[in-house]
Design a protein around this motif. Structure first.
Motif, PDB file in Angstrom:
ATOM      1  N   UNK A   6       0.759  -1.171   0.065  1.00  0.00           N
ATOM      2  CA  UNK A   6      -0.118  -0.029   0.002  1.00  0.00           C
ATOM      3  C   UNK A   6       0.999   1.189   0.138  1.00  0.00           C
ATOM      4  N   UNK A   7       0.412   2.479   0.270  1.00  0.00           N
ATOM      5  CA  UNK A   7       1.255   3.552   0.220  1.00  0.00           C
ATOM      6  C   UNK A   7       1.977   3.860   1.619  1.00  0.00           C
ATOM      7  N   UNK A   8       1.778   2.857   2.411  1.00  0.00           N
ATOM      8  CA  UNK A   8       2.982   3.162   3.608  1.00  0.00           C
ATOM      9  C   UNK A   8       2.182   3.470   4.900  1.00  0.00           C
ATOM     10  N   UNK A   9       0.916   3.460   4.944  1.00  0.00           N
ATOM     11  CA  UNK A   9      -0.010   3.799   6.024  1.00  0.00           C
ATOM     12  C   UNK A   9      -1.077   3.090   6.298  1.00  0.00           C
ATOM     13  N   UNK A  10      -1.026   1.657   5.812  1.00  0.00           N
ATOM     14  CA  UNK A  10      -2.101   0.895   5.603  1.00  0.00           C
ATOM     15  C   UNK A  10      -3.392   1.360   4.772  1.00  0.00           C
ATOM     16  N   UNK A  11      -3.020   2.314   3.942  1.00  0.00           N
ATOM     17  CA  UNK A  11      -4.209   2.815   2.880  1.00  0.00           C
ATOM     18  C   UNK A  11      -3.538   2.502   1.539  1.00  0.00           C
ATOM     19  N   UNK A  12      -4.807   2.380   0.774  1.00  0.00           N
ATOM     20  CA  UNK A  12      -4.382   2.056  -0.581  1.00  0.00           C
ATOM     21  C   UNK A  12      -3.733   3.207  -1.416  1.00  0.00           C
ATOM     22  N   UNK A  13      -3.094   2.693  -2.599  1.00  0.00           N
ATOM     23  CA  UNK A  13      -2.775   4.062  -3.536  1.00  0.00           C
ATOM     24  C   UNK A  13      -3.857   4.587  -4.009  1.00  0.00           C
ATOM     25  N   UNK A  14      -3.863   5.627  -4.264  1.00  0.00           N
ATOM     26  CA  UNK A  14      -5.114   6.490  -5.288  1.00  0.00           C
ATOM     27  C   UNK A  14      -4.501   6.777  -6.630  1.00  0.00           C
ATOM     28  N   UNK A  15      -4.943   6.151  -7.603  1.00  0.00           N
ATOM     29  CA  UNK A  15      -4.738   6.267  -8.917  1.00  0.00           C
ATOM     30  C   UNK A  15      -5.297   7.046  -9.887  1.00  0.00           C
ATOM     31  N   UNK A  16      -5.187   8.137 -10.406  1.00  0.00           N
ATOM     32  CA  UNK A  16      -6.303   8.886 -11.224  1.00  0.00           C
ATOM     33  C   UNK A  16      -5.891   8.497 -12.644  1.00  0.00           C
ATOM     34  N   UNK A  17      -7.174   8.132 -13.417  1.00  0.00           N
ATOM     35  CA  UNK A  17      -7.386   7.585 -14.687  1.00  0.00           C
ATOM     36  C   UNK A  17      -7.796   8.738 -15.615  1.00  0.00           C
ATOM     37  N   UNK A  18      -6.842   9.102 -16.718  1.00  0.00           N
ATOM     38  CA  UNK A  18      -7.251  10.264 -17.289  1.00  0.00           C
ATOM     39  C   UNK A  18      -8.434  10.330 -18.265  1.00  0.00           C
ATOM     40  N   UNK A  19      -9.475  11.081 -18.265  1.00  0.00           N
ATOM     41  CA  UNK A  19     -10.765  11.261 -19.324  1.00  0.00           C
ATOM     42  C   UNK A  19      -9.967  11.229 -20.557  1.00  0.00           C
ATOM     43  N   UNK A  20     -10.470  10.241 -21.324  1.00  0.00           N
ATOM     44  CA  UNK A  20      -9.851  10.054 -22.923  1.00  0.00           C
ATOM     45  C   UNK A  20     -10.163  11.166 -23.685  1.00  0.00           C
ATOM     46  N   UNK A  21     -11.003  12.393 -23.383  1.00  0.00           N
ATOM     47  CA  UNK A  21     -11.351  13.480 -24.224  1.00  0.00           C
ATOM     48  C   UNK A  21     -11.263  14.826 -23.648  1.00  0.00           C
ATOM     49  N   UNK A  22     -10.749  14.735 -22.420  1.00  0.00           N
ATOM     50  CA  UNK A  22     -10.565  15.925 -21.588  1.00  0.00           C
ATOM     51  C   UNK A  22      -9.391  15.961 -20.794  1.00  0.00           C
ATOM     52  N   UNK A  23      -8.362  16.413 -21.228  1.00  0.00           N
ATOM     53  CA  UNK A  23      -6.918  16.271 -20.575  1.00  0.00           C
ATOM     54  C   UNK A  23      -6.878  17.151 -19.095  1.00  0.00           C
ATOM     55  N   UNK A  24      -8.100  17.683 -18.941  1.00  0.00           N
ATOM     56  CA  UNK A  24      -7.840  18.469 -17.623  1.00  0.00           C
ATOM     57  C   UNK A  24      -8.961  17.814 -16.420  1.00  0.00           C
ATOM     58  N   UNK A  25      -9.321  16.678 -17.046  1.00  0.00           N
ATOM     59  CA  UNK A  25     -10.180  15.613 -16.032  1.00  0.00           C
ATOM     60  C   UNK A  25      -9.948  14.448 -15.898  1.00  0.00           C
ATOM     61  N   UNK A  26     -10.262  13.784 -14.640  1.00  0.00           N
ATOM     62  CA  UNK A  26      -9.957  12.421 -14.346  1.00  0.00           C
ATOM     63  C   UNK A  26     -11.406  11.729 -14.988  1.00  0.00           C
ATOM     64  N   UNK A  27     -11.151  10.565 -15.452  1.00  0.00           N
ATOM     65  CA  UNK A  27     -12.347   9.698 -15.924  1.00  0.00           C
ATOM     66  C   UNK A  27     -12.635   9.034 -14.491  1.00  0.00           C
ATOM     67  N   UNK A  28     -11.939   8.508 -13.635  1.00  0.00           N
ATOM     68  CA  UNK A  28     -12.113   7.893 -12.277  1.00  0.00           C
ATOM     69  C   UNK A  28     -10.972   7.955 -11.590  1.00  0.00           C
ATOM     70  N   UNK A  29     -11.209   7.619 -10.512  1.00  0.00           N
ATOM     71  CA  UNK A  29      -9.846   7.286  -9.446  1.00  0.00           C
ATOM     72  C   UNK A  29     -10.244   6.112  -8.843  1.00  0.00           C
ATOM     73  N   UNK A  30      -9.043   5.297  -8.658  1.00  0.00           N
ATOM     74  CA  UNK A  30      -8.868   4.020  -8.140  1.00  0.00           C
ATOM     75  C   UNK A  30      -8.235   3.973  -6.888  1.00  0.00           C
ATOM     76  N   UNK A  31      -8.662   3.020  -6.045  1.00  0.00           N
ATOM     77  CA  UNK A  31      -7.732   2.732  -4.884  1.00  0.00           C
ATOM     78  C   UNK A  31      -7.286   1.352  -5.119  1.00  0.00           C
ATOM     79  N   UNK A  32      -6.078   1.208  -5.008  1.00  0.00           N
ATOM     80  CA  UNK A  32      -5.503  -0.268  -5.246  1.00  0.00           C
ATOM     81  C   UNK A  32      -4.254  -0.285  -4.358  1.00  0.00           C
ATOM     82  N   UNK A  33      -3.921  -1.741  -4.254  1.00  0.00           N
ATOM     83  CA  UNK A  33      -2.514  -2.003  -3.479  1.00  0.00           C
ATOM     84  C   UNK A  33      -1.992  -3.320  -4.031  1.00  0.00           C
ATOM     85  N   UNK A  34      -0.963  -3.528  -4.188  1.00  0.00           N
ATOM     86  CA  UNK A  34      -0.436  -4.771  -4.788  1.00  0.00           C
ATOM     87  C   UNK A  34      -0.660  -5.514  -5.978  1.00  0.00           C
TER      88      UNK A  34
END
Length: 332
Positions: free
Chosen positions: A209-237
């Motif tokens: 994880x990101x070092x504090x027993x919390x998942x990493x947060x990953x922003x996925x870019x919107x495919x048609x708007x470079x200023x927006x995220x399509x979604x955000x994921x919480x993941x680890x390992x």
């Protein structure tokens, strides 16, 4: 003719990451974050832990490992396995590592009915989308570049790789970067690092994880708007890989031509705008993202059922989202 290079996309992803990835908590904690140009993109490695000297050495070793794999598998380095295989007549020995990558690639090529293809070297060279002067080739040239390609065009009898036609050119662009990421994570873990990320142009694998027993947060870019995220994921390992038609492309007469080719037509695939895959390894996620992008949502989700360890989010050509059964578990 506008030509859009992937570095602009990566900058947004890295900025998003900087906002979403806080440092490991505690006064005695350290974070080492470094970036280098490798594998045709910017690679960023982040490692977290209490021993800064250990982190620095492990990150340096991880970069050296990725550079070694680039020299082994890049089609642009004459001494590489891939370059020698492309120039060979009908058979050529390769290293055990290259054989490992080819084995998964050939398996996925068969499972996807050729949507994932390791033999598109001539076609990619013809279009030149990853170079400085991309172009729309004439239909006869495209047809010639497609002649003899497909899942049956290569056979692996390790250490030999056997080509069905001497002119076949091999390209591992849809899978070798994932293998390099996996190897970097392996070395970081082997050095005793518990929390780390390797980001190669938006293709990522996370250690712990990101070092504090919390998942990493990953922003996925919107495919048609470079200023927006399509979604955000919480993941680890896991690994998170996104393939999109906004990464490397040029426009001509109002039409977008990108780097993800449909082997059935020889032209950029048109079924999707982006595909994000979450899987245990970056190599599998890398290859699956390419295959799903070519196949589109219906056939792509059918293929994904053969890989229960993977989940995907597909944005089709109209902008509609399709997600596999358990992908929602990763979304905020």
């Amino acid at each position: 003719m506008p030509f859009h290079r992937p570095i602009m996309v990566l900058v947004l992803l890295l900025l998003a990451g900087a906002l979403l990835w806080p440092r490991l908590g505690g006064d005695d904690s350290s974070e080492v974050r470094r970036s280098r140009l490798l594998l045709g993109t910017v690679v960023e490695i982040t490692a977290l832990g209490p021993d800064r000297s250990l982190l620095e050495g492990a990150v340096s070793d991880a970069f050296a490992e990725m550079e070694r794999i680039e020299k082994l598998m890049s089609p642009h380095i004459e001494s590489s396995d891939v370059a020698r295989l492309s120039k060979a007549g009908t058979s050529q020995p390769v290293s055990a590592e290259t054989a490992t990558v080819l084995r998964l690639g050939l398996h996925l090529a068969a499972q996807s009915d050729g949507a994932f293809d390791l033999t598109l070297g001539r076609l990619k060279e013809l279009w030149g989308i990853e170079g400085e002067s991309p172009q729309v080739p004439d239909s006869d040239s495209v047809a010639d570049a497609l002649r003899g390609i497909g899942p049956e065009a290569l056979r692996l009898e390790a250490p030999l790789v056997i080509k069905s036609r001497p002119e076949l050119q091999i390209d591992l662009g849809g899978i070798a970067k994932g293998y390099a990421i996996d190897r970097a994570i392996f070395l970081l873990a082997d050095a005793g690092i518990e929390f780390a990320s390797v980001n190669a142009g938006g293709d990522m694998r996370l250690l712990g994880d990101r070092g504090g027993e919390r998942p990493w947060r990953i922003g996925i870019q919107h495919p048609r708007d470079s200023q927006r995220l399509l979604t955000t994921l919480e993941v680890e390992d896991v690994s998170v890989v996104t393939s999109g038609d906004y990464e490397r492309y040029f426009e001509q007469e109002g039409r977008r031509y990108h780097h993800l080719f449909d082997p059935r037509t020889g032209y950029p695939a048109t079924a999707c705008r982006s595909v994000t895959v979450v899987a245990p390894s970056a190599m599998l996620a890398d290859a699956l993202a390419t295959a799903l992008f070519v196949l589109g949502p219906e056939q792509g989700m059918s293929l994904l059922q053969l890989y229960p360890e993977a989940e995907a989010l597909i944005v089709d050509s109209s902008g509609k989202e399709h997600q596999s059964a358990n992908f929602a578990e990763y979304r905020l």
